[in-house]
Design an enzyme around this catalytic site. Structure first.
Site, PDB file in Angstrom:
ATOM      1  N   LYS A  23       0.825  -1.229   0.000  1.00 40.57           N
ATOM      2  CA  LYS A  23       0.000   0.000   0.000  1.00 40.57           C
ATOM      3  C   LYS A  23       0.852   1.269   0.000  1.00 40.57           C
ATOM      4  O   LYS A  23       0.555   2.193   0.743  1.00 40.57           O
ATOM      5  CB  LYS A  23      -0.904  -0.009   1.227  1.00 40.57           C
ATOM      6  CG  LYS A  23      -1.863  -1.176   1.249  1.00 40.57           C
ATOM      7  CD  LYS A  23      -2.595  -1.215   2.565  1.00 40.57           C
ATOM      8  CE  LYS A  23      -2.894  -2.612   2.986  1.00 40.57           C
ATOM      9  NZ  LYS A  23      -3.143  -2.760   4.401  1.00 40.57           N
ATOM     10  N   ASP A  40       5.941 -15.834  -7.431  1.00 38.03           N
ATOM     11  CA  ASP A  40       5.096 -16.223  -8.569  1.00 38.03           C
ATOM     12  C   ASP A  40       5.890 -16.496  -9.851  1.00 38.03           C
ATOM     13  O   ASP A  40       5.384 -17.105 -10.777  1.00 38.03           O
ATOM     14  CB  ASP A  40       4.067 -15.133  -8.870  1.00 38.03           C
ATOM     15  CG  ASP A  40       3.191 -14.792  -7.682  1.00 38.03           C
ATOM     16  OD1 ASP A  40       3.076 -15.638  -6.773  1.00 38.03           O
ATOM     17  OD2 ASP A  40       2.631 -13.680  -7.652  1.00 38.03           O
ATOM     18  N   ARG A  68      -8.523 -40.979  -1.085  1.00 39.91           N
ATOM     19  CA  ARG A  68      -9.168 -39.678  -1.283  1.00 39.91           C
ATOM     20  C   ARG A  68      -8.578 -38.907  -2.457  1.00 39.91           C
ATOM     21  O   ARG A  68      -7.485 -39.196  -2.930  1.00 39.91           O
ATOM     22  CB  ARG A  68      -8.940 -38.807  -0.040  1.00 39.91           C
ATOM     23  CG  ARG A  68      -9.877 -39.112   1.089  1.00 39.91           C
ATOM     24  CD  ARG A  68      -9.540 -38.272   2.291  1.00 39.91           C
ATOM     25  NE  ARG A  68     -10.519 -38.478   3.338  1.00 39.91           N
ATOM     26  CZ  ARG A  68     -10.289 -38.264   4.626  1.00 39.91           C
ATOM     27  NH1 ARG A  68      -9.104 -37.839   5.024  1.00 39.91           N
ATOM     28  NH2 ARG A  68     -11.242 -38.461   5.513  1.00 39.91           N
TER      29      ARG A  68
HETATM   30  O1  F6P Z   1       2.500 -12.068  -5.554  1.00 42.46           O
HETATM   31  C1  F6P Z   1       2.873 -12.873  -4.493  1.00 42.46           C
HETATM   32  C2  F6P Z   1       1.656 -13.389  -3.786  1.00 42.46           C
HETATM   33  O2  F6P Z   1       2.108 -14.216  -2.741  1.00 42.46           O
HETATM   34  C3  F6P Z   1       0.646 -14.102  -4.678  1.00 42.46           C
HETATM   35  O3  F6P Z   1       1.075 -15.376  -5.011  1.00 42.46           O
HETATM   36  C4  F6P Z   1      -0.597 -14.004  -3.841  1.00 42.46           C
HETATM   37  O4  F6P Z   1      -1.784 -14.034  -4.592  1.00 42.46           O
HETATM   38  C5  F6P Z   1      -0.457 -12.667  -3.200  1.00 42.46           C
HETATM   39  O5  F6P Z   1       0.902 -12.343  -3.187  1.00 42.46           O
HETATM   40  C6  F6P Z   1      -0.999 -12.600  -1.794  1.00 42.46           C
HETATM   41  O6  F6P Z   1      -0.858 -11.314  -1.358  1.00 42.46           O
HETATM   42  P1  F6P Z   1      -1.187 -10.816   0.127  1.00 42.46           P
HETATM   43  O7  F6P Z   1      -0.069 -11.286   0.997  1.00 42.46           O
HETATM   44  O8  F6P Z   1      -1.225  -9.347  -0.023  1.00 42.46           O
HETATM   45  O9  F6P Z   1      -2.486 -11.416   0.506  1.00 42.46           O
END
Ligand code: F6P
Length: 364
Positions: free
Chosen positions: A76, A142, A177
């Site tokens: 932010k 990612d 499962r």
């Molecule tokens: O971009 C990195 C990441 O960990 C993503 O894989 C995931 O969707 C996101 O950040 C989660 O973000 P936050 O920690 O803000 O919930």
């Protein structure tokens, strides 16, 4: 005298501290270079009073093994869309980029090294376009940043996801499962794909290949005989069915601009049950376990190279560029090139063909 400002932006990631350490250690080899850290990305510069700290050898000794970031991070603190709270408590979004550049120049900073993902590097590019010298370092579990084969943090996240698959295989087998493991990745399926191959899952669902639920069900059924069998599915949080949408929700945190992904594993169970799938199904959402903790050796080495390279670029005045790791070489590209598109899994790549070749279904 050169003054370099380092910051870490966006989600944390294993290896951030290793980059910071390498920047500081490499700077210490030079005369007259001082490194500073802005606390919580651009917050440290923009907030009053400012939170900018000097980073010396003693601050970074041994931190390459630690998860998180010693200078904090936030999602932010975009200076172009900065959340500002008025005296009456109300929040608004304000463009503070000009003010921030002015501040940094007045304070004698020669450049910013911004360690961050795609969002952070778009900010780097916009600041660079306004005349602020910026160098980007590609960070994210990612692995979705363009022009680089690997971002640091990815390999550690893959190991964590693979460990989870390994554990889920044994419990799936014991109970006959279907175990669904949801992993992170936003709109890229890299973590899911690597963990599915490394862990030996039967089904891997990724954003780049929208799945047909009928085909997923068929593959599950092919693994059961007389009610006995088991299936491991790895699904990326950004995966979606053909003609369907991704599973996410808007965040109510002011200034948080991303869609919050998560929960697609539960949605998959629902879809399978609606289709009449008889198997018992359990879901595991791995979440932030993929992001926390110590980086593995590969990520420590990559992050250290990224930090040293960023410092060298700062010394040579190579601004407006992002460090990259391409074809086993550390190099750099312009921020414009680095931010034009994301790096996604190519459904026709040898990696996907390999997965299909050993029997992993993508539901396509
Ligand atoms: O971009 C990195 C990441 O960990 C993503 O894989 C995931 O969707 C996101 O950040 C989660 O973000 P936050 O920690 O803000 O919930």
């Amino acid at each position: 005298m050169k003054k370099i400002l380092v910051l870490t932006g966006g989600g944390d990631c294993p290896g951030l501290n290793a980059v910071i350490r390498a920047i500081v250690k490499r700077a210490n080899k030079e005369k007259d270079v001082e490194v500073y850290g802005s606390i919580e990305a651009y917050n440290g510069v923009l907030k009053s009073p400012q939170e900018i700290i000097r980073l010396k050898n003693k601050n970074v000794a041994g931190i390459h093994v630690k998860g998180g970031t010693i200078i904090g991070t936030t999602t932010k603190a975009d200076p172009f869309n900065f959340p500002v709270q008025a005296a009456n408590g109300e929040w608004s979004i304000v463009d503070q980029s000009d003010e921030m550049i002015e501040k940094l120049k007045t304070q004698g900073f020669d450049c910013i090294i911004s360690i961050g993902g795609d969002g952070s590097q778009r900010i780097s590019k916009a600041l660079s376009d306004k005349g602020m010298p910026v160098i980007g370092v590609p960070k994210t579990i990612d692995n979705d940043l363009a022009c680089t084969d690997f971002t640091f943090g990815f390999q550690t996240a893959v190991q964590e996801a693979t460990n989870a698959v390994d554990k889920l295989v044994s419990t799936a087998e014991s109970h006959h499962r279907v175990m669904i493991l949801e992993v992170m990745g936003r709109s890229a399926g890299w973590i899911a794909l690597h963990a599915a191959i490394a862990g030996g899952a039967e089904i891997c669902l990724i954003p780049e290949i929208p799945y047909d639920i009928h085909k997923v069900k068929k593959r599950i059924e092919s693994r059961y005989k007389d009610g006995r069998g088991f299936v491991n599915i790895v699904i990326a949080e950004g995966a979606k069915p053909k003609d369907g949408n991704i599973t996410g929700r808007k965040s109510d945190e002011f200034g948080y601009q991303n869609l919050r992904l998560g929960g697609v594993a539960y949605q998959l169970t629902e879809q399978l049950k609606q289709m009449g799938c008889k198997a018992d199904i359990r879901e595991v959402v791995l979440g932030h376990l993929q992001r926390g903790g110590s980086p593995n050796a590969f990520d420590r080495v990559l992050a250290t190279q990224y930090g040293a390279k960023a410092m060298e670029m700062a010394l040579k005045g190579e601004f407006g560029r992002m460090v990259t790791f391409k074809n086993n070489e550390i190099s750099s590209v312009s921020l414009a090139e680095a931010t034009v598109a994301n790096h996604n899994v190519d459904p026709n790549s040898f990696l996907v063909q390999t997965a299909k070749g050993i029997g992993i279904s993508f539901g396509d």
